[in-house]
Design a protein around this motif. Sequence first.
Motif, short mmCIF file in Angstrom:
data_model
loop_
_atom_site.label_atom_id
_atom_site.label_comp_id
_atom_site.label_asym_id
_atom_site.label_seq_id
_atom_site.Cartn_x
_atom_site.Cartn_y
_atom_site.Cartn_z
N ILE A 141 0.84 -1.20 0.00
CA ILE A 141 0.00 0.00 0.00
C ILE A 141 0.87 1.25 0.00
O ILE A 141 0.61 2.21 -0.73
CB ILE A 141 -0.95 -0.01 1.22
CG1 ILE A 141 -1.98 -1.13 1.06
CG2 ILE A 141 -1.64 1.33 1.39
CD1 ILE A 141 -2.82 -1.38 2.31
N ALA A 142 1.93 1.25 0.81
CA ALA A 142 2.83 2.40 0.86
C ALA A 142 3.53 2.61 -0.48
O ALA A 142 3.70 3.75 -0.92
CB ALA A 142 3.86 2.21 1.97
N THR A 143 3.91 1.53 -1.14
CA THR A 143 4.55 1.64 -2.44
C THR A 143 3.63 2.27 -3.47
O THR A 143 4.05 3.14 -4.24
CB THR A 143 5.02 0.26 -2.92
OG1 THR A 143 5.91 -0.29 -1.95
CG2 THR A 143 5.72 0.34 -4.26
N VAL A 144 2.38 1.85 -3.48
CA VAL A 144 1.41 2.42 -4.42
C VAL A 144 1.20 3.90 -4.14
O VAL A 144 1.16 4.72 -5.06
CB VAL A 144 0.07 1.65 -4.34
CG1 VAL A 144 -1.03 2.37 -5.08
CG2 VAL A 144 0.24 0.24 -4.88
N MET A 145 1.11 4.27 -2.87
CA MET A 145 0.90 5.67 -2.52
C MET A 145 2.10 6.53 -2.91
O MET A 145 1.94 7.65 -3.41
CB MET A 145 0.60 5.80 -1.02
CG MET A 145 -0.74 5.23 -0.65
SD MET A 145 -1.02 5.24 1.13
CE MET A 145 -1.17 6.98 1.43
N VAL A 146 3.31 6.01 -2.69
CA VAL A 146 4.51 6.76 -3.06
C VAL A 146 4.61 6.92 -4.57
O VAL A 146 4.94 7.99 -5.08
CB VAL A 146 5.77 6.07 -2.49
CG1 VAL A 146 7.03 6.61 -3.12
CG2 VAL A 146 5.82 6.25 -0.99
N ARG A 147 4.29 5.86 -5.31
CA ARG A 147 4.32 5.94 -6.78
C ARG A 147 3.34 6.99 -7.28
O ARG A 147 3.65 7.76 -8.19
CB ARG A 147 3.99 4.59 -7.40
CG ARG A 147 5.02 3.55 -7.18
CD ARG A 147 6.13 3.74 -8.16
NE ARG A 147 7.10 2.67 -7.97
CZ ARG A 147 8.27 2.65 -8.50
NH1 ARG A 147 8.65 3.64 -9.27
NH2 ARG A 147 9.10 1.67 -8.27
N ARG A 148 2.14 7.02 -6.70
CA ARG A 148 1.14 8.02 -7.12
C ARG A 148 1.63 9.43 -6.83
O ARG A 148 1.45 10.34 -7.65
CB ARG A 148 -0.18 7.79 -6.38
CG ARG A 148 -1.00 6.66 -6.96
CD ARG A 148 -2.36 6.58 -6.32
NE ARG A 148 -3.06 7.84 -6.47
CZ ARG A 148 -3.99 8.28 -5.64
NH1 ARG A 148 -4.33 7.57 -4.59
NH2 ARG A 148 -4.57 9.43 -5.85
N MET A 149 2.24 9.63 -5.67
CA MET A 149 2.72 10.95 -5.30
C MET A 149 3.87 11.38 -6.21
O MET A 149 3.93 12.52 -6.66
CB MET A 149 3.17 10.96 -3.84
CG MET A 149 3.62 12.31 -3.36
SD MET A 149 2.34 13.57 -3.39
CE MET A 149 1.33 13.08 -2.04
N MET A 150 4.79 10.47 -6.49
CA MET A 150 5.94 10.80 -7.32
C MET A 150 5.56 11.04 -8.77
O MET A 150 6.18 11.85 -9.46
CB MET A 150 6.99 9.68 -7.26
CG MET A 150 7.59 9.52 -5.88
SD MET A 150 8.47 10.96 -5.30
CE MET A 150 9.92 10.88 -6.29
N ASP A 151 4.52 10.36 -9.25
CA ASP A 151 4.06 10.55 -10.63
C ASP A 151 3.17 11.77 -10.78
O ASP A 151 2.84 12.16 -11.89
CB ASP A 151 3.31 9.31 -11.12
CG ASP A 151 4.24 8.13 -11.32
OD1 ASP A 151 5.46 8.35 -11.44
OD2 ASP A 151 3.74 6.99 -11.33
N GLY A 152 2.74 12.35 -9.68
CA GLY A 152 1.90 13.55 -9.72
C GLY A 152 0.43 13.25 -9.86
O GLY A 152 -0.36 14.14 -10.12
N GLU A 153 0.01 12.02 -9.67
CA GLU A 153 -1.40 11.66 -9.79
C GLU A 153 -2.20 12.02 -8.54
O GLU A 153 -3.42 12.05 -8.58
CB GLU A 153 -1.54 10.17 -10.05
CG GLU A 153 -0.96 9.71 -11.36
CD GLU A 153 -1.05 8.20 -11.52
OE1 GLU A 153 -1.77 7.56 -10.74
OE2 GLU A 153 -0.38 7.68 -12.42
N ALA A 154 -1.53 12.29 -7.44
CA ALA A 154 -2.23 12.55 -6.19
C ALA A 154 -2.75 13.98 -6.11
O ALA A 154 -3.49 14.32 -5.22
CB ALA A 154 -1.31 12.27 -5.01
N GLY A 155 -2.37 14.84 -7.03
CA GLY A 155 -2.84 16.21 -7.01
C GLY A 155 -1.77 17.15 -6.50
O GLY A 155 -0.77 16.74 -5.93
N CYS A 156 -1.99 18.41 -6.70
CA CYS A 156 -1.02 19.43 -6.31
C CYS A 156 -1.31 19.86 -4.87
O CYS A 156 -2.38 20.38 -4.58
CB CYS A 156 -1.10 20.61 -7.26
SG CYS A 156 0.12 21.86 -6.92
N ALA A 157 -0.35 19.67 -4.00
CA ALA A 157 -0.53 20.03 -2.59
C ALA A 157 -0.17 21.48 -2.32
O ALA A 157 -0.59 22.06 -1.34
CB ALA A 157 0.29 19.12 -1.71
#
Length: 69
Positions: free
Chosen positions: A33-49
């Motif tokens: 789960i942590a790996t998926v979340m980190v990949r999403r954040m690094m790819d920019g899919e999680a949105g702009c914070a």
Amino acid sequence: MGTVPLVLAGASLFGVPDVLIGQALAGVIFAGIATVMVRRMMDGEAGCATPAEPFERQARLMSLMHRRR
């Protein structure tokens, strides 16, 4: 929450030796789960914070409060 449910399930179903197996299995699940979340954040899919202009508010306050007289 965490690893406790799988540890308790392993202990109740198979006994004391499977407590470690339940803990290891929970660790693998949470690492995935942590790996998926980190990949999403690094790819920019999680949105702009951060906002588009990170110091916009501070620049406005400086212009309002520090006017030359």
